[in-house]
Design an enzyme around this catalytic site. Structure first.
Site, PDB file in Angstrom:
ATOM      1  N   TRP A   3      87.791  55.435 -14.477  1.00 33.79           N
ATOM      2  CA  TRP A   3      89.165  55.180 -14.011  1.00 33.79           C
ATOM      3  C   TRP A   3      89.467  56.032 -12.762  1.00 33.79           C
ATOM      4  O   TRP A   3      90.177  55.602 -11.871  1.00 33.79           O
ATOM      5  CB  TRP A   3      90.153  55.542 -15.133  1.00 33.79           C
ATOM      6  CG  TRP A   3      91.591  55.437 -14.711  1.00 33.79           C
ATOM      7  CD1 TRP A   3      92.369  54.314 -14.734  1.00 33.79           C
ATOM      8  CD2 TRP A   3      92.412  56.479 -14.186  1.00 33.79           C
ATOM      9  NE1 TRP A   3      93.623  54.597 -14.264  1.00 33.79           N
ATOM     10  CE2 TRP A   3      93.678  55.929 -13.915  1.00 33.79           C
ATOM     11  CE3 TRP A   3      92.212  57.830 -13.919  1.00 33.79           C
ATOM     12  CZ2 TRP A   3      94.733  56.664 -13.392  1.00 33.79           C
ATOM     13  CZ3 TRP A   3      93.254  58.582 -13.397  1.00 33.79           C
ATOM     14  CH2 TRP A   3      94.500  57.990 -13.140  1.00 33.79           C
ATOM     15  N   HIS A   4      88.877  57.245 -12.720  1.00 31.80           N
ATOM     16  CA  HIS A   4      89.178  58.139 -11.597  1.00 31.80           C
ATOM     17  C   HIS A   4      88.571  57.668 -10.291  1.00 31.80           C
ATOM     18  O   HIS A   4      89.035  58.056  -9.212  1.00 31.80           O
ATOM     19  CB  HIS A   4      88.688  59.561 -11.902  1.00 31.80           C
ATOM     20  CG  HIS A   4      89.616  60.297 -12.807  1.00 31.80           C
ATOM     21  ND1 HIS A   4      89.553  60.207 -14.166  1.00 31.80           N
ATOM     22  CD2 HIS A   4      90.649  61.139 -12.537  1.00 31.80           C
ATOM     23  CE1 HIS A   4      90.505  60.947 -14.706  1.00 31.80           C
ATOM     24  NE2 HIS A   4      91.188  61.523 -13.743  1.00 31.80           N
ATOM     25  N   GLY A   5      87.513  56.888 -10.350  1.00 32.12           N
ATOM     26  CA  GLY A   5      86.940  56.420  -9.099  1.00 32.12           C
ATOM     27  C   GLY A   5      85.662  55.652  -9.323  1.00 32.12           C
ATOM     28  O   GLY A   5      84.997  55.797 -10.349  1.00 32.12           O
ATOM     29  N   PHE A  56      92.894  58.240  -6.544  1.00 37.36           N
ATOM     30  CA  PHE A  56      92.542  57.558  -7.788  1.00 37.36           C
ATOM     31  C   PHE A  56      93.473  56.379  -8.045  1.00 37.36           C
ATOM     32  O   PHE A  56      93.417  55.751  -9.025  1.00 37.36           O
ATOM     33  CB  PHE A  56      92.586  58.539  -8.967  1.00 37.36           C
ATOM     34  CG  PHE A  56      91.732  59.757  -8.698  1.00 37.36           C
ATOM     35  CD1 PHE A  56      90.448  59.609  -8.193  1.00 37.36           C
ATOM     36  CD2 PHE A  56      92.218  61.024  -8.924  1.00 37.36           C
ATOM     37  CE1 PHE A  56      89.671  60.718  -7.924  1.00 37.36           C
ATOM     38  CE2 PHE A  56      91.448  62.139  -8.677  1.00 37.36           C
ATOM     39  CZ  PHE A  56      90.171  61.986  -8.168  1.00 37.36           C
TER      40      PHE A  56
END
Lengths: 518, 400
Positions: free
Chosen positions: A328-330, A518
């Site tokens: 989800w962060h990248g 993000f």
């Protein structure tokens, strides 16, 4: 638009607030619409092209939510499930296309030795946040916990500028009642004072502390990513500099969001609770990016089965949740590795607890040294994982870690050698080298790291300081042990003015928030 | 709460006004108020050349302009006695870490306000080592210049000026720099930028006294070795006989010719250690090709209004001995380290440019004499390596 910019502080915020409260005296609907419109302007300030995308996402999810609400009392479960599935898949497809398409294509090209290409896709700001917020709304609507017929309120719930771009990730049920309250639309000196104070602390944390130490984190990681071999102290200095930078950057942003929202009478959920004070990883995740942890728990971990299907299944569920949380962060394998590491840490933590409970029931109360050791293990694990989070390449991360375990030697700046006198010979006999150059960088890196760690570990956090003034939703003031406490006195006014001046004077060197990516 | 907010706001206002007043009064970057070069040090001006010099040069209206990178900034003193009276006033507009692209834009910037008579343009070999696919890019500094890259008046400059005003008067860094400037006032060994744009490297003098010249040479030798190892071994864009850096030199020569301005293009007097690093990192042939190309361009583009001076070579200045490790007494007279020469050597260069000085030091290069000159330097290099074999072995070992 950045919270820490002249245009936001001198134009956007005062104009938005003044007109909002003026309109609020005539019509609450109009005031809410105004806040929604200015939030869209705030979002489109950098790239107006994606305002359309945001609006399409809002209209679509509002429609799906409306349909789910209408089905609430019917017994056509299949139809409800179908509507929810369509809604979630559409949201994930949107996120997948904009955020992960090139990542999956690159991975496929590497694995299959192909050269498929896709045009460069510019990541819409905050897409991860507004997508997750709306998926949560759909699930809540499906389960009957949320029902929304007022489009203006829904628009505001999603676009509300304090949280739109980097969270906190909000629940529909905690926001809509606040938008519906008449007091929200009336100016309050109390809310303005508390909001401004929280915002000031956040601005100082971001603009002065996080941006101040960022230089040293960037230098170290850039060196590691470009093949330079950092020695033990330089590698730890860089990793710790990033550790404190990320905390002060993101918790500073969250404070600013909470403070801004409070000026408008809306209380947001807390996002940080001194995470580096945690003495185990489970505790860390209850303190770090709390609203994301809550989302992952409620909408991923528990639907996967949580801990209801035995210890082994729990570990698998934890790992899946953390891997997806990492992704989800990248769109990068480094983020997946970071998530995987935390999944592993959590599994070990849960396993250790089970073992202790079963075989060493008294081990929980280990006294100060036991707690210190538990803190040190937790902190080191978190710092090691941050290396994957920050490095832009896997090679860079591994090189950094090699330095941190001493594979590239230990060295001190030669400038210190003459100042250390006889101790320098002793250090040399222990294998510590004295290298040319970098003396001031070494001292400044460690100076910043020590000061900021001391602040993070020994001072009360923002909500602890503001504990008597309801700084966040779900906050329990009784759990606070810190003595220092904010009051509306002259001394606190002067202290906050000094922090505000430092923050305002740093605006000319303002940088983006780390979590905007993000 | 309302009283608290009033106190907060009033204190904020007073502190902000105080900070701006302090920054204007102390003027840590030397941008707003005149200052003397005898103790009124500007240590943070020295690190902010890119911010302050484009503004300062407009106040000076120089007749002679110095362009180049840090080697020119620390080597050519506008107060040097070798400058003829007719060259005054001078301004050193050289900026550390920049190449010919920035020099070109700065030259156009000055020309938009005032036409100098002479420019001294320092050129550095490293700036010309480029990838075959290199593309022309414009530096950040263009936003504060009078002219845009396409020759138009820069209408957006006011915005950059406002931003620079905020950075120099209303920033936390400026406050900290003001306090530091007051702290070091009158002290010895403090970095400084003179009002004419020269960096006297006082801080390097202090480091040399404390740590010895060996440390400074060794540190920069290592950095130079790394840098030249990493640089592309290529001078020209793919399929051409030019590159953005060469185009910049040509553009400067063209504009100077059009305005009747004399140009003295100077190849810096690298210390022999750096020349050896060129050889060790397999850059020597390209170093020679670079000089040939420059000689050709200066001869064809300038119509006798420009001269290319080569001060690089194994002359007695460049062969100056580097003290041994631990020796903090011996002073190197002409160099700070292998890449940066002192103003004492700058004086010798300026004397040669004025038709005086040592005749054996420096040569005006032309396409006719360049090959003979390069061969002579090669032979001097062989002699140097024979004489200083131990030093060369040490340098070669640094590659490891």
């Amino acid at each position: 638009m950045l919270f820490n910019s002249y245009s936001f502080l001198l134009l956007f915020l005062p104009v938005t607030a003044i007109i909002f409260f003026r309109l609020g005296t005539y019509s609450r609907q109009l005031a809410a619409a105004w806040l929604g419109a200015t939030s869209l302007f705030f979002y489109g300030y950098w790239n107006p092209a994606y305002v359309g995308l945001l609006l399409v996402s809002i209209f679509f999810n509002y429609g799906i939510g409306y349909a789910l609400a209408r089905e609430h009392n019917s017994d056509r479960n299949q139809r409800k499930n179908f509507i929810l599935t369509v809604g979630i898949i559409a949201n994930l497809l949107l996120l997948g296309y904009y955020k992960y398409a090139n990542f999956f294509l690159d991975t496929a090209n590497r694995l299959l030795d192909t050269s498929w290409t896709l045009q460069d896709i510019l990541l819409p700001l905050g897409i991860s946040f507004f997508t997750f917020t709306q998926i949560a709304f759909l699930v809540d609507a499906w389960s009957g916990k949320a029902r929304e017929y007022n489009f203006i309120h829904y628009l505001l719930f999603v676009t509300y500028f304090p949280h739109l771009i980097a969270g906190p990730v909000l629940h529909h049920k905690e926001m809509i009642p606040q938008f519906a309250r008449p007091e929200t639309y009336r100016f309050s000196w109390d809310n303005m004072t508390i909001g401004l104070t929280i915002f000031t602390i956040g601005l100082f944390k971001k603009s002065v502390l996080a941006d101040g130490v960022s230089t040293y984190a960037n230098l170290a990681f850039h060196a590691a990513d470009t093949g330079e071999k950092l020695d033990l102290l330089a590698a730890w200095g860089g990793a710790l500099a990033y550790t404190v930078q990320l905390y002060f950057d993101f918790s500073g942003y969250s404070d600013m969001a909470i403070g801004l929202s409070r000026m408008f009478g809306i209380v947001l959920p807390l996002n940080f609770n001194s995470p580096y004070k945690a003495t185990n990883i489970i505790d860390f995740w209850r303190r770090w990016h709390m609203t994301l942890s809550r989302f992952l728990r409620d909408y991923l971990y528990i639907p996967l089965g949580g801990n209801r299907k035995g210890p082994m299944r729990r570990q698998i569920n934890l790992m899946v949740t953390m891997l997806l949380g990492g992704l989800w962060h990248g769109a990068s394998w480094n983020f997946v590795l970071w998530g995987g590491l935390h999944g592993l840490f959590l599994a070990i933590n849960h396993g250790w607890r089970s073992v202790c409970k079963r075989y060493f029931p008294g081990l929980g109360d280990t006294g100060i040294w036991g707690k210190l050791m538990a803190w040190a293990f937790t902190f080191i694990a978190v710092v090691v994982a941050w290396v994957f989070f920050r490095a832009t390449t896997l090679e860079g991360a591994l090189s950094m870690l090699s330095g941190m375990i001493g594979l590239h030697g230990i060295s001190l700046p030669a400038a210190l050698q003459s100042r250390l006198g006889g101790a320098a010979d002793l250090l040399e006999s222990l294998g510590i080298q004295f290298s040319l150059g970098g003396g001031s960088r070494f001292i400044l890196t460690w100076g910043w790291v020590i000061c900021l760690l001391a602040i993070a570990l020994f001072l009360p956090n923002t909500q602890e300081l503001m504990r008597r003034h309801r700084p966040g939703l779900d906050f329990d003031p009784a759990a606070v042990t810190a003595r220092l406490e904010w009051r509306s006195t002259i001394v606190w006014g002067l202290a906050m003015a000094i922090l505000a001046v430092a923050g305002v004077l740093s605006l000319s060197q303002a940088t983006q928030f780390l979590y905007y990516q993000f | 709460m309302a009283t608290y907010l009033r106190i907060w706001f009033l204190a904020l206002l007073i502190l902000l006004i105080g900070a701006v007043t302090l920054n204007y009064w102390v003027d840590p970057y030397g941008l707003y108020r005149p200052y003397s070069d005898g103790g009124d040090w500007k240590p943070h001006g020295a690190a902010q050349g890119e911010l302050v010099k484009p503004y300062l040069v407009l106040k000076h209206s120089p007749r002679t302009l110095i362009l180049g990178n840090s080697r020119a900034e620390v080597g050519f003193d506008p107060e040097d006695a070798a400058w003829p009276e007719s060259a005054q006033p001078l301004f050193n507009l050289a900026l550390p870490g920049t190449g010919t692209g920035v020099a070109r834009r700065l030259f156009e910037h000055v020309l938009a306000a005032h036409s100098p008579q002479t420019i001294v343009l320092g050129v550095d070999f490293m700036d010309f080592l480029v990838s075959p696919d290199v593309r022309k890019w414009e530096p950040e500094i263009i936003h504060r210049l009078l002219i845009t890259p396409d020759g138009q008046i820069n209408n957006g400059r006011w915005l950059q000026m406002m931003f620079d005003g905020a950075v120099t008067l209303a920033s936390l860094d400026a406050v900290l720099h003001s306090i530091d400037t007051v702290r070091v006032h009158g002290k010895a060994g403090v970095a400084h930028l003179t009002a004419a744009g020269f960096n006297p490297m006082h801080d390097y003098s202090r480091i040399a006294r404390n740590e010895g010249y060996f440390s400074m040479f060794r540190q920069r030798d290592i950095e130079n070795l790394r840098a030249y190892q990493k640089r592309p071994k290529n001078l020209f864009s793919r399929g051409t006989h030019t590159s953005p850096a060469f185009e910049d030199v040509t553009a400067i020569l063209d504009v100077a010719r059009a305005h009747g301005i004399q140009v003295k293009v100077v190849i810096y007097p690298y210390h022999a250690h750096l020349l050896e690093i060129f050889r060790i990192t397999n850059c020597w042939d390209m170093f020679e090709d670079w000089k040939r190309e420059l000689a050709y361009r200066v001869a064809t583009d300038s119509h006798d209004q420009a001269t290319l001076w080569d001060f690089s070579g194994y002359h007695h200045f460049a062969r100056e001995t580097v003290p041994l490790a631990g020796d903090k007494q011996t002073v190197v007279h002409y160099y700070w380290e292998a890449g940066h020469f002192k103003k004492e050597l700058g004086h010798q260069i300026l004397a040669r440019l004025s038709g005086q000085g040592e005749p054996a030091f420096g040569m005006a290069l032309t396409p006719a004499n360049v090959n003979v000159h390069l061969l002579a330097i090669r032979q001097d290099g062989i002699k140097y390596r024979l004489e200083r074999s131990a030093e060369i072995i040490q340098l070669e070992e640094l590659v490891q």
